[in-house]
Structure formats: structure tokens, C-alpha cells
Design a protein around this motif. Structure first.
Motif, short mmCIF file in Angstrom:
data_model
loop_
_atom_site.label_atom_id
_atom_site.label_comp_id
_atom_site.label_asym_id
_atom_site.label_seq_id
_atom_site.Cartn_x
_atom_site.Cartn_y
_atom_site.Cartn_z
N GLY A 1 0.80 -1.22 0.00
CA GLY A 1 0.00 0.00 0.00
C GLY A 1 0.83 1.26 0.00
O GLY A 1 0.32 2.32 -0.28
N GLN A 2 2.11 1.16 0.34
CA GLN A 2 2.96 2.32 0.41
C GLN A 2 4.09 2.23 -0.61
O GLN A 2 4.46 1.15 -1.06
CB GLN A 2 3.55 2.48 1.81
N GLY A 3 4.63 3.38 -0.95
CA GLY A 3 5.75 3.42 -1.87
C GLY A 3 6.58 4.65 -1.59
O GLY A 3 6.34 5.39 -0.64
N CYS B 1 4.66 7.84 -0.04
CA CYS B 1 3.32 8.01 -0.61
C CYS B 1 2.49 6.78 -0.30
O CYS B 1 3.01 5.70 -0.01
CB CYS B 1 3.39 8.24 -2.12
N VAL B 2 1.18 6.95 -0.35
CA VAL B 2 0.22 5.86 -0.20
C VAL B 2 -0.56 5.77 -1.50
O VAL B 2 -1.01 6.78 -2.04
CB VAL B 2 -0.73 6.11 0.99
N ILE B 3 -0.70 4.57 -2.02
CA ILE B 3 -1.34 4.38 -3.32
C ILE B 3 -2.84 4.20 -3.12
O ILE B 3 -3.29 3.24 -2.50
CB ILE B 3 -0.75 3.17 -4.06
N LYS B 4 -3.61 5.12 -3.66
CA LYS B 4 -5.06 5.11 -3.50
C LYS B 4 -5.73 4.30 -4.61
O LYS B 4 -6.73 3.62 -4.40
CB LYS B 4 -5.61 6.53 -3.49
N ALA B 5 -5.20 4.39 -5.83
CA ALA B 5 -5.75 3.66 -6.97
C ALA B 5 -4.62 3.36 -7.93
O ALA B 5 -3.63 4.10 -8.01
CB ALA B 5 -6.85 4.46 -7.65
#
Length: 295
Positions: A187-189, A200-204
Motif C-alpha cells: 500500500g505504500q511506496g 506516498c500511499v497508493i489510493k488507486a
């Protein structure tokens, strides 16, 4: 004035356009050739002489490292400056490229100033810089240095996806109810920009783009800025590097002082391996599991 011919090799047209603009703005009269992968570049190099090669590492059909190895085996290309323009800045990759005969590196994402500095350095070594600016003096005597320290100096914090410059592990409240902490894992990058890196956090996520949440800080992402998204994959924690540019930057909350920014990142890679990796992430429903502030 003698003409200087530069070959740009990258499967992403956006990256090639960035490099072309930087070269034409600072090196009037430069002749530019393009290739979408190492195989096409090899065919072009067999037909005409090139004074400088700017090449991506990860490309379909033939990688930049394979092209570099081939070039160093050709009598007419042994001494041709070869600069890797790549997001592969890990120490083992740098050593591998040095052993194959690379001249220098430009890390993705790069600023126009970084590109120009590296190209000037390479042209100076090759005795071609005077073709553009007869009165121009070399920017530094360090042009003669080609050590591992010189190639990696100043990049460690940007190239390692570990410690982010703006932590988001325990975000402050941005909406009611209070948000949970950002989860670990896919979920994170880490988002790399020319000015630094940020978590960052990936929402979509899709094959074409990604929506990322970043915490607002001193480093403010800009629209059309070239970026690299680092995602951890597999049990061995290997890093997948996805090249792109910021298509949109907006406040995540409906207020001017929103603590979170919503970024739309458009991917520019056409490497089948990277597309396959994205496909597998999407198929596993990763995007639906990502953290959303306030949810």
C-alpha cells in the motif's frame, strides 16, 4: 563548426522529449537521433557515427546494459561517451555498469540542470564541448574523475527507497473520524522527484496511471514533473521502479490548507516486465486494500 550527434535511447517518449528539449535549449545546433530500445539503437549505430549516447537501462528487446556491452566490443564505439539515464542507482547496478564500461549516470528523475551538467562533462572528455562554446571553460576539474564515489556521490538518499524525507507512518488527523495509520506493504511506496523523495500511499492503480496520497511538506510536487515511483515487491523486497510524470496535483480535502495532496501519476514505461508487474498488482486487488485518510 563541427556538428555533434547525440543518440537518445529510451522506450518512454516522454523521457526522450525531456532530454531533447534540454539538449536543444543548451546546445544549439546539436543533432539528435532517437531509438525506442537497444535493438533499434544498435541498428542505428551500425549506420552512422554518434558522438554521445544517452541510454535508459530497462527497455524491451534489448536493455541499456546489453547495448553498452555491445558498444564496448566495437572498435569505433569503445571510447564513445555512454551515459545511463536510469532509475537503477543501487550500488550493485552501478558497479555492474562500470564494469561494462559506462561513462556516467543520470538518475531518474532528473532536473534540466543535472542533465546539462552531465552532458557537458561527457562532451568535454570527448573534446566536443568546444563545438558549442569555444570560450566556455570546464565547470570542474572533476571531469577527469570516473570513480564509483563520483558516480554515486550525493544520490544515496534519493536512490534508496528506505527512509522517506516526509514520514507518513502516523499521519495527523485530516478529517473526521480520525484516520488509521498507513499500513505497511504494497500500500505504500516512495515517490522520487528531481528535488528529493517522499513517502506516498497508493489510493488507486491501473496500467496507465496511479493516484497517490502524499503528506504536504517542504517538497511540493509540480504538474508535468518527471518522477519515479518505487514499489516493494515479492518476499525478497525487490524494488519495482515505475517511470512517469505528474498529470495532476490537488488538495485531497476541500480546503486550502489540506494536509494531504492527491497526485495523479501517468506512467511512461512500455517495458513488458513492468506492465506485467502492474497487471499482477491490479489482479490481486491491491488498489482496493490501500489506505485512505479519514476512512
Amino acid at each position: 563548426m563541427s556538428k555533434v550527434r547525440v543518440l537518445i535511447v529510451d522506450d518512454a517518449s516522454f523521457i526522450r522529449d525531456l532530454v531533447k528539449k534540454g539538449l536543444r535549449d543548451h546546445f544549439p545546433g546539436v543533432q539528435i537521433e532517437e531509438a525506442v530500445n537497444g535493438r533499434k539503437a544498435l541498428q542505428l549505430l551500425n549506420k552512422q557515427s554518434i558522438d554521445l549516447i544517452l541510454c535508459d537501462w530497462e527497455m524491451p528487446e534489448m536493455s541499456g546494459l546489453e547495448l553498452l556491452t555491445w558498444c564496448r566490443e566495437q572498435d569505433n564505439l569503445k571510447a564513445t561517451p555512454f551515459i545511463m539515464v536510469t532509475s537503477r542507482g543501487d550500488k550493485e547496478n552501478v558497479v555492474q555498469a562500470i564494469q561494462a564500461g559506462v561513462s556516467d549516470f543520470i538518475g531518474k528523475p532528473f532536473s534540466n540542470e543535472q542533465l546539462v551538467t552531465k552532458v557537458k562533462k561527457a562532451l568535454h572528455r570527448a573534446g566536443k564541448l568546444e563545438a558549442f562554446a569555444p570560450n566556455q571553460k570546464p565547470a570542474s576539474n572533476a571531469f577527469a574523475n570516473d570513480s564509483l564515489a563520483a558516480l554515486t556521490g550525493g544520490k544515496a538518499e534519493v536512490l534508496k527507497p528506505a527512509a522517506p524525507s516526509t514520514p507518513v507512518a502516523t499521519p495527523a488527523p485530516v478529517a473526521s473520524p480520525k484516520p488509521s495509520a498507513a499500513p505497511a506493504g504494497r500500500g505504500q511506496g516512495s515517490l522520487r522527484l528531481p528535488g528529493g523523495s517522499m513517502a506516498c500511499v497508493i489510493k488507486a492503480l491501473s496500467l496507465k496511471d496511479a493516484q497517490l496520497l502524499v503528506k504536504r511538506g517542504q517538497l511540493l510536487p509540480q504538474v508535468l514533473e518527471s518522477v519515479v515511483l518505487d514499489l516493494e515487491q515479492g518476499e525478497s523486497s525487490e524494488i519495482a521502479r515505475l517511470n512517469g510524470y505528474l498529470h495532476a496535483v490537488a488538495a485531497f480535502e476541500p480546503k486550502a490548507d489540506s494536509e494531504w495532496l492527491l497526485l495523479t501519476l501517468r506512467f511512461v514505461d512500455s517495458d513488458p516486465q513492468k506492465l506485467d508487474y502492474l497487471s499482477r498488482l491490479i489482479a490481486r486487488g491491491t488498489a482496493q486494500k490501500h489506505f485512505t485518510p479519514g476512512g
